[in-house]
Scaffold this motif. Structure first.
Motif, mmCIF file in Angstrom:
data_model
loop_
_atom_site.group_PDB
_atom_site.id
_atom_site.type_symbol
_atom_site.label_atom_id
_atom_site.label_comp_id
_atom_site.label_asym_id
_atom_site.label_seq_id
_atom_site.Cartn_x
_atom_site.Cartn_y
_atom_site.Cartn_z
ATOM 1 N N ARG A 194 50.067 41.594 39.384
ATOM 2 C CA ARG A 194 49.006 41.027 40.228
ATOM 3 C C ARG A 194 47.657 41.657 39.898
ATOM 4 N NH1 ARG A 194 52.310 41.274 45.953
ATOM 5 N NH2 ARG A 194 53.576 39.382 45.644
ATOM 6 N N LEU A 195 47.674 42.959 39.693
ATOM 7 C CA LEU A 195 46.432 43.659 39.375
ATOM 8 C C LEU A 195 45.872 43.201 38.035
ATOM 9 C CD1 LEU A 195 44.503 45.940 40.339
ATOM 10 C CD2 LEU A 195 45.832 47.487 38.897
ATOM 11 N N ALA A 196 46.739 42.893 37.076
ATOM 12 C CA ALA A 196 46.279 42.455 35.761
ATOM 13 C C ALA A 196 45.470 41.167 35.863
ATOM 14 C CB ALA A 196 47.478 42.263 34.831
ATOM 15 N N SER A 197 45.915 40.226 36.685
ATOM 16 C CA SER A 197 45.167 38.984 36.875
ATOM 17 C C SER A 197 43.811 39.258 37.513
ATOM 18 C CB SER A 197 45.962 38.016 37.753
ATOM 19 O OG SER A 197 47.194 37.670 37.148
ATOM 20 N N GLN A 198 43.796 40.129 38.525
ATOM 21 C CA GLN A 198 42.521 40.495 39.162
ATOM 22 C C GLN A 198 41.578 41.148 38.155
ATOM 23 O OE1 GLN A 198 43.447 43.021 42.519
ATOM 24 N NE2 GLN A 198 45.018 41.623 43.273
ATOM 25 N N TRP A 199 42.139 41.972 37.302
ATOM 26 C CA TRP A 199 41.361 42.685 36.291
ATOM 27 C C TRP A 199 40.704 41.705 35.332
ATOM 28 C CZ3 TRP A 199 43.923 47.373 33.327
ATOM 29 C CH2 TRP A 199 42.920 48.130 32.727
ATOM 30 N N MET A 200 41.484 40.746 34.874
ATOM 31 C CA MET A 200 40.941 39.742 33.949
ATOM 32 C C MET A 200 39.809 38.940 34.581
ATOM 33 S SD MET A 200 41.883 39.579 30.845
ATOM 34 C CE MET A 200 41.178 37.970 30.521
ATOM 35 N N TYR A 201 40.027 38.474 35.805
ATOM 36 C CA TYR A 201 39.004 37.658 36.452
ATOM 37 C C TYR A 201 37.757 38.479 36.785
ATOM 38 C CZ TYR A 201 42.609 34.067 36.838
ATOM 39 O OH TYR A 201 43.577 33.135 36.555
ATOM 40 N N ALA A 202 37.964 39.744 37.174
ATOM 41 C CA ALA A 202 36.810 40.605 37.459
ATOM 42 C C ALA A 202 36.017 40.881 36.192
ATOM 43 C CB ALA A 202 37.276 41.922 38.083
ATOM 44 N N ALA A 203 36.720 41.111 35.080
ATOM 45 C CA ALA A 203 36.039 41.371 33.803
ATOM 46 C C ALA A 203 35.233 40.159 33.358
ATOM 47 C CB ALA A 203 37.065 41.752 32.736
ATOM 48 N N SER A 204 35.811 38.974 33.491
ATOM 49 C CA SER A 204 35.094 37.768 33.070
ATOM 50 C C SER A 204 33.936 37.457 34.002
ATOM 51 C CB SER A 204 36.057 36.574 33.012
ATOM 52 O OG SER A 204 36.594 36.277 34.289
ATOM 53 N N ARG A 205 34.123 37.721 35.299
ATOM 54 C CA ARG A 205 33.077 37.451 36.278
ATOM 55 C C ARG A 205 31.865 38.343 36.065
ATOM 56 N NH1 ARG A 205 36.185 37.684 40.254
ATOM 57 N NH2 ARG A 205 35.815 39.843 40.902
ATOM 58 N N THR A 206 32.115 39.598 35.671
ATOM 59 C CA THR A 206 31.021 40.528 35.413
ATOM 60 C C THR A 206 30.559 40.473 33.954
ATOM 61 O OG1 THR A 206 32.592 42.323 34.976
ATOM 62 C CG2 THR A 206 31.750 42.114 37.229
ATOM 63 N N ARG A 207 31.153 39.565 33.185
ATOM 64 C CA ARG A 207 30.793 39.339 31.769
ATOM 65 C C ARG A 207 30.909 40.624 30.947
ATOM 66 N NH1 ARG A 207 25.420 36.032 33.397
ATOM 67 N NH2 ARG A 207 25.153 38.018 34.472
ATOM 68 N N SER A 208 31.996 41.339 31.176
ATOM 69 C CA SER A 208 32.252 42.572 30.443
ATOM 70 C C SER A 208 32.587 42.259 28.981
ATOM 71 C CB SER A 208 33.409 43.329 31.091
ATOM 72 O OG SER A 208 33.839 44.375 30.272
ATOM 73 N N ARG A 209 32.061 43.047 28.058
ATOM 74 C CA ARG A 209 32.338 42.853 26.626
ATOM 75 C C ARG A 209 33.811 43.093 26.298
ATOM 76 N NH1 ARG A 209 27.754 42.503 23.483
ATOM 77 N NH2 ARG A 209 25.808 43.159 24.503
#
Length: 319
Positions: free
Chosen positions: A270-285
């Motif tokens: 569950r955390l992995a999905s949150q991590w992916m969406y948070a990274a994309s939302r903040t436009r992390s490289r």
């Protein structure tokens, strides 16, 4: 004889808050034997404010200074310096109402098998306006509890670890037995966020019972500098991931059951999905590399990966 009580306050750039935290300790109906403020490498006037308060206070107040190493290291430092059998942890930007120590200490006296005792808190905004009660959190409401009388409630430990895996819902404004803190090795200093979550999970598995007084006896003020603020979302997720890894690595020492191990692995996915969406939302490289890694570890689906990458690609990276 009454047990000695030490209050430990980790403080980093807290010159706007520290005096009111100390004033709330000074107003306690049961006075602590000592108060230890651990200045975690502040670059503001935190130490100056503590010194000014000390000159006009009857509290036995100690200022301990250390390089910036995080609140886990600050709490451990304060605990090592403390002479009390009971340790109350209070963050520098929080407050306790006058009967907090009286209630939590009496709870530990009444129930000697409790490792720690806390209370509800009022959650307020930056202007002090009431938002909610801390223990109104839906995860906390689901926990199985036992009414012990006199306003004290015990958390039933059969379900406590599993309910806490997804996230800590126990306030860090809490009174603990020093012997129990020592038994779990204190706070993990590798964690700069959410260190209380791992601490409580270890405490539950090794020392068992926790209880609380069913009334608001403190204040948690939300503001932009909280470590749990939105701006710190990615760092919080990274530390949550590390916590889950540490639980799996230490499963034998903690005597985790197969169901508890399964619960930790479910939380990792569950955390992995949150991590992916948070990274994309903040436009992390790191979004694409992170997605590839989590795919390889089978912690996210291809659909999650593509959705997150799609969000990432529509805007330029910020960091």
């Amino acid at each position: 004889m009454s047990p000695r009580i030490s209050v430990v306050i980790p403080a980093y750039n807290a010159d706007k808050f520290i005096v009111r935290a100390l004033a709330s300790i000074e107003s306690q109906t049961l006075k602590p034997d000592e108060v230890i403020v651990v200045d975690d490498g502040s670059t503001d006037h935190t130490a100056l404010r503590v010194g000014e308060f000390t000159r006009h206070s009857k509290l036995a107040l100690m200022l301990e200074r250390q390089p910036n190493r995080g609140s886990a290291a600050a709490r451990n430092n304060g605990t090592r310096k403390a002479s009390g059998e009971l340790i109350t942890f209070l963050d520098a930007d929080d407050l306790i109402y006058p009967t907090f120590l009286e209630r939590t200490v009496s709870g530990l006296a009444r129930f000697p098998d409790w490792a720690a005792c806390f209370s509800d808190r009022d959650v307020v905004d930056i202007d002090g306006k009431f938002i909610s009660h801390d223990l109104d959190h839906p995860v906390f409401r689901k926990m199985v509890k036992k009414n012990m009388g006199g306003g004290f409630i015990e958390l039933e430990d059969d379900d406590l670890f599993s309910n806490m895996i997804a996230g800590s819902v126990i306030p860090m404004t809490i009174t603990c037995r020093k012997s129990c803190i020592d038994a779990v090795g204190g706070f993990d200093e590798a964690l700069l966020f959410n260190e209380d979550r791992l601490f409580f999970l270890q405490l539950i598995k090794k020392k068992g019972r926790l209880g609380y007084f069913d009334e608001s006896l403190g204040i948690w003020q939300r503001h932009a500098e909280n470590k749990t603020s939105t701006a710190n979302a990615i760092n919080t997720i990274k530390c949550s991931n590390l916590i889950l890894q540490k639980l799996i690595a230490g499963k034998d020492g903690l005597d985790l059951s197969p169901d508890e191990i399964s619960g930790v692995r479910t939380a990792q996915r569950r955390l992995a999905s949150q991590w992916m969406y948070a990274a994309s939302r903040t436009r992390s490289r790191s979004t694409i590399a992170l997605g590839r890694r989590l795919l390889a570890e089978r912690r996210i689906t291809v659909g999650c990966f593509l959705k997150a990458i799609g969000r990432y690609m529509i805007s330029s990276p910020k960091n």
